[in-house]
Motif scaffolding. Structure first.
Motif, PDB file in Angstrom:
ATOM      1  N   LEU A   8       0.828  -1.208   0.000  1.00 52.62           N
ATOM      2  CA  LEU A   8       0.000   0.000   0.000  1.00 52.62           C
ATOM      3  C   LEU A   8       0.864   1.260   0.000  1.00 52.62           C
ATOM      4  N   GLN A   9       1.967   1.265   0.741  1.00 52.54           N
ATOM      5  CA  GLN A   9       2.867   2.421   0.771  1.00 52.54           C
ATOM      6  C   GLN A   9       3.482   2.629  -0.609  1.00 52.54           C
ATOM      7  N   ARG A  10       3.902   1.550  -1.240  1.00 49.74           N
ATOM      8  CA  ARG A  10       4.490   1.619  -2.575  1.00 49.74           C
ATOM      9  C   ARG A  10       3.478   2.136  -3.589  1.00 49.74           C
ATOM     10  N   GLU A  65       0.081  -0.444 -15.278  1.00 52.61           N
ATOM     11  CA  GLU A  65      -0.337  -1.840 -15.348  1.00 52.61           C
ATOM     12  C   GLU A  65       0.140  -2.624 -14.128  1.00 52.61           C
ATOM     13  N   GLU A  66       1.352  -2.323 -13.670  1.00 50.59           N
ATOM     14  CA  GLU A  66       1.876  -2.978 -12.465  1.00 50.59           C
ATOM     15  C   GLU A  66       1.046  -2.602 -11.246  1.00 50.59           C
ATOM     16  N   THR A  70      -1.035  -5.077  -8.815  1.00 50.59           N
ATOM     17  CA  THR A  70      -0.812  -5.068  -7.361  1.00 50.59           C
ATOM     18  C   THR A  70      -2.121  -4.838  -6.622  1.00 50.59           C
ATOM     19  N   LEU A  71      -2.911  -3.883  -7.115  1.00 51.18           N
ATOM     20  CA  LEU A  71      -4.208  -3.613  -6.484  1.00 51.18           C
ATOM     21  C   LEU A  71      -5.128  -4.820  -6.558  1.00 51.18           C
ATOM     22  N   LYS A  78      -7.617  -9.151   0.522  1.00 45.79           N
ATOM     23  CA  LYS A  78      -8.607  -8.567   1.448  1.00 45.79           C
ATOM     24  C   LYS A  78      -9.917  -9.348   1.402  1.00 45.79           C
ATOM     25  N   GLU A  79     -10.336  -9.749   0.200  1.00 46.95           N
ATOM     26  CA  GLU A  79     -11.572 -10.529   0.078  1.00 46.95           C
ATOM     27  C   GLU A  79     -11.440 -11.874   0.774  1.00 46.95           C
ATOM     28  N   LYS A  80     -10.263 -12.487   0.659  1.00 40.25           N
ATOM     29  CA  LYS A  80     -10.015 -13.768   1.328  1.00 40.25           C
ATOM     30  C   LYS A  80     -10.051 -13.578   2.843  1.00 40.25           C
TER      31      LYS A  80
END
Length: 203
Positions: A8-10, A65-66, A70-71, A78-80
């Motif tokens: 998230l920071q990246r 695209e990267e 990542t998202l 998060k869904e898991k």
């Protein structure tokens, strides 16, 4: 969890640098040609791009695209995690559906349309109840009028008379059939008015 925070920071750093470059690119670029402009003008825009600009855009495209990939990975994680938490809490899809329906029903009940409809139905119910009460009172009064009529009184007297005859014979050991037979025999043995008048004339 630490890995997610790093990702998230990246992402935040990448989005800031990407947004600044994209904004600069918008300021530098010309407006898109409108429909109907000749193809030569469009070719000039594409031909006016330097190799440096093209490389910068290609790099930016790769970074975006990267970021998307990542998202997507973060979203899947998060869904898991949400599914695991719900399983631990015992929240099944059926339970969630019940909660959603309950919340929706509360929302409907608090809506102005529902309140107005329920008020209208309550008023209609009161009017219908009043009408049925009035109808019931009218029927009761009509039955009382019929019961107090001379025709009904005469019928009631006849029923009482028959009832007393039946009750009288029950005490003597008779039944209803015997009462009817004795009443028929009595009427057959009683002289008719014609016989009484003939007997009086012969005297």
């Amino acid at each position: 969890m630490v890995r997610e925070n790093n990702v998230l920071q990246r992402l935040g750093e990448m989005s800031q640098s990407t947004n600044v470059r994209a904004f600069e690119g918008l300021l530098k670029s010309d407006l898109a040609p409108e429909v109907g402009e000749d193809a030569a003008a469009t070719a000039n825009l594409e031909g006016g791009m330097t190799d440096e600009d093209r490389e910068e855009l290609t790099n930016e495209l790769a970074k975006v695209e990267e970021e998307i990939q990542t998202l997507s990975q973060v979203l899947a994680a998060k869904e898991k995690h949400v599914a695991e938490l719900k399983k631990k809490l015992g929240l099944t899809p059926l339970h969630e559906l019940k909660q959603n329906l309950s919340k929706s029903w509360l929302d409907v009940q608090s809506s102005m349309a529902f309140k107005k409809t329920s008020e209208t139905l309550a008023q209609a119910s009161q009017k219908a109840s009043s009408a049925f009460t009035n109808f019931g009172s009218a029927i009761t009064k009509k039955f009382e009028d019929v019961r107090n009529s001379p025709t009904f009184k005469s019928f009631e007297d006849r029923v009482e008379n028959l009832k007393s005859k039946v009750a009288g014979n029950k005490e003597g050991g008779g039944d209803f059939g015997n009462v009817l037979n004795s009443a028929a025999n009595a009427s057959a043995t009683e002289p008719t008015t014609e016989e009484v008048s003939d007997a009086q004339e012969t005297r």
